[in-house]
Design an enzyme around this catalytic site. Structure first.
Site, PDB file in Angstrom:
ATOM      1  CG  MET A  70      -4.433  -6.456   7.394  1.00 50.75           C
ATOM      2  SD  MET A  70      -5.879  -5.510   6.879  1.00 50.75           S
ATOM      3  CE  MET A  70      -6.030  -4.366   8.272  1.00 50.75           C
ATOM      4  CB  SER A  71      -0.085  -8.309   2.883  1.00 47.77           C
ATOM      5  OG  SER A  71       0.977  -7.456   3.295  1.00 47.77           O
TER       6      SER A  71
ATOM      7  CE1 TYR B 173      -8.258  -6.330   2.016  1.00 51.68           C
ATOM      8  CE2 TYR B 173      -6.403  -6.922   3.413  1.00 51.68           C
ATOM      9  CZ  TYR B 173      -6.989  -6.085   2.478  1.00 51.68           C
ATOM     10  OH  TYR B 173      -6.286  -5.020   1.997  1.00 51.68           O
ATOM     11  CD  GLU B 174      -7.731  -7.648  -2.384  1.00 53.85           C
ATOM     12  OE1 GLU B 174      -8.121  -7.256  -3.488  1.00 53.85           O
ATOM     13  OE2 GLU B 174      -6.533  -7.781  -2.073  1.00 53.85           O
TER      14      GLU B 174
ATOM     15  CG  HIS C 280      -4.421  -7.588   0.618  1.00 58.63           C
ATOM     16  ND1 HIS C 280      -4.545  -6.742  -0.450  1.00 58.63           N
ATOM     17  CD2 HIS C 280      -3.384  -7.122   1.353  1.00 58.63           C
ATOM     18  CE1 HIS C 280      -3.629  -5.786  -0.361  1.00 58.63           C
ATOM     19  NE2 HIS C 280      -2.905  -5.993   0.715  1.00 58.63           N
TER      20      HIS C 280
ATOM     21  CB  ALA D  76       1.362  -0.277   4.756  1.00 62.79           C
TER      22      ALA D  76
ATOM     23  CG  ASN E 134      -0.923   2.067  11.961  1.00 63.08           C
ATOM     24  OD1 ASN E 134      -0.803   1.725  10.785  1.00 63.08           O
ATOM     25  ND2 ASN E 134      -1.302   1.243  12.894  1.00 63.08           N
TER      26      ASN E 134
ATOM     27  CB  SER F 117      -0.870   0.073   1.261  1.00 62.85           C
ATOM     28  OG  SER F 117      -1.781  -0.963   1.292  1.00 62.85           O
TER      29      SER F 117
ATOM     30  CG  HIS G 268      -7.053   1.755   3.405  1.00 58.86           C
ATOM     31  ND1 HIS G 268      -5.944   0.936   3.413  1.00 58.86           N
ATOM     32  CD2 HIS G 268      -7.304   2.037   2.106  1.00 58.86           C
ATOM     33  CE1 HIS G 268      -5.545   0.730   2.160  1.00 58.86           C
ATOM     34  NE2 HIS G 268      -6.350   1.383   1.343  1.00 58.86           N
TER      35      HIS G 268
ATOM     36  CG  HIS H 101      -3.012  -2.178  -2.885  1.00 60.47           C
ATOM     37  ND1 HIS H 101      -1.889  -2.882  -2.554  1.00 60.47           N
ATOM     38  CD2 HIS H 101      -3.615  -1.879  -1.723  1.00 60.47           C
ATOM     39  CE1 HIS H 101      -1.825  -3.000  -1.231  1.00 60.47           C
ATOM     40  NE2 HIS H 101      -2.855  -2.402  -0.706  1.00 60.47           N
TER      41      HIS H 101
HETATM   42  N1  HPA Z   1      -2.763  -3.419  11.412  1.00 63.90           N
HETATM   43  C1  HPA Z   1      -2.864  -4.227  10.334  1.00 63.90           C
HETATM   44  N2  HPA Z   1      -2.473  -3.868   9.125  1.00 63.90           N
HETATM   45  C2  HPA Z   1      -1.945  -2.634   8.975  1.00 63.90           C
HETATM   46  C3  HPA Z   1      -1.809  -1.743  10.052  1.00 63.90           C
HETATM   47  C4  HPA Z   1      -2.238  -2.166  11.339  1.00 63.90           C
HETATM   48  O1  HPA Z   1      -2.153  -1.439  12.344  1.00 63.90           O
HETATM   49  N3  HPA Z   1      -1.249  -0.612   9.556  1.00 63.90           N
HETATM   50  C5  HPA Z   1      -1.051  -0.821   8.218  1.00 63.90           C
HETATM   51  N4  HPA Z   1      -1.468  -2.041   7.869  1.00 63.90           N
END
Ligand code: HPA
Length: 266
Positions: A206-207, A83-84, A81, A111, A230, A29, A242, A59
């Protein structure tokens, strides 16, 4: 190697040239613009049957094959991903194609949320190991004994050393840590973050983990780098979203680009 991977590799060679690819790069991302730095040919995923569709905003969805800092690379701008689709093996075909193009190495980027106050947003983290916290695995259903992949040294020690050296030459910190894969698409709860910190993770996302597993299955050496967007849920006052991931990712992306360019040059 599946027939469709061989056929796609032929199609890609016909468009981008037959020279073997040395390294694959998956861009996460907010990191997509590095694909445009490649001197080569871009092929939309839509032209590559079975490749993921452009799903997540932020993306893009194209494969760029060409030269980056004197190395022939295949850059995947856009990934699927779990989750998609609910399919943990959604990146299997692209990685089979990478192998069919001759690549022996993969660098995955993403990310991620940091669990370590000393790795703040805007920074990078090199994965030295991971925790598959998703409850699934991209090799479920694979019939051959090759599915029993040892993951003891999944994150390649020599590639990590070279990436550390590249970061150091750029005067950029590149701490190493453990990445925990959560399925998403929700962000974690503060309790989940507390739990996974206790279990030894340094970042969450998540990847990437399914790609590392598939890469090892296919015999690719692999390394992965997170750009921290973050702090994990509950660790800072800011809200996690996001939009924030997309807004902060470019900070890390600029650093990541310097590390990767230096790595490829040396
Ligand atoms: N959690 C999961 N996936 C992420 C995060 C997070 O805090 N930040 C960026 N992708």
């Amino acid at each position: 190697m599946s027939k469709s991977a061989e056929a796609l590799a032929d199609l890609i060679r016909a468009r981008a040239g037959a020279a073997p690819v040395a390294l694959g790069l998956i861009l996460g991302s907010g990191l997509g613009h590095l694909a445009d730095a490649v001197n080569g040919v871009a092929i939309p995923y839509d032209d590559l049957a079975g490749f993921p569709h452009a799903g997540v905003s932020g993306h893009s969805a194209k494969l760029v094959v060409g030269d980056l800092e004197g190395t022939r690379v295949a850059v995947f701008a856009g990934r699927a991903h779990y989750y998609e689709s609910g399919r943990p093996d959604a990146m299997r075909l692209p990685l089979e194609v990478l192998r069919a193009l001759g690549a022996e190495r993969l660098i995955a980027t993403n990310a991620a949320g940091s669990l370590r106050p000393d790795i703040p947003p805007g920074g990078l983290m090199l994965l030295y190991d991971h925790i598959n916290f998703s409850g699934t695995n991209p090799l479920i259903g694979e019939p051959s004994d090759a599915r029993f992949v040892p993951l003891t040294d999944a994150h390649d020690a020599a590639m990590r050393a070279d990436l550390k050296a590249a970061a150091s030459a750029e005067n950029l910190p590149l701490p190493e840590g453990v990445y925990a894969w959560f399925s998403g698409p929700t962000f974690e709860t503060p309790a989940e973050i507390k739990a996974i910190r206790t279990l030894g993770a340094d970042a969450v996302g998540m990847s990437t983990v399914p790609e590392v597993i598939l890469a090892r299955f296919l015999g690719l050496r692999v390394a992965a780098i997170s750009t921290i967007t973050n702090m994990g849920a509950g660790m800072a006052d800011e809200e996690i979203s996001h939009a924030q991931t997309k807004a902060i990712a470019p900070l890390g992306a600029a650093k990541l680009e310097r590390v990767l360019r230096r790595y490829l040059r040396s």
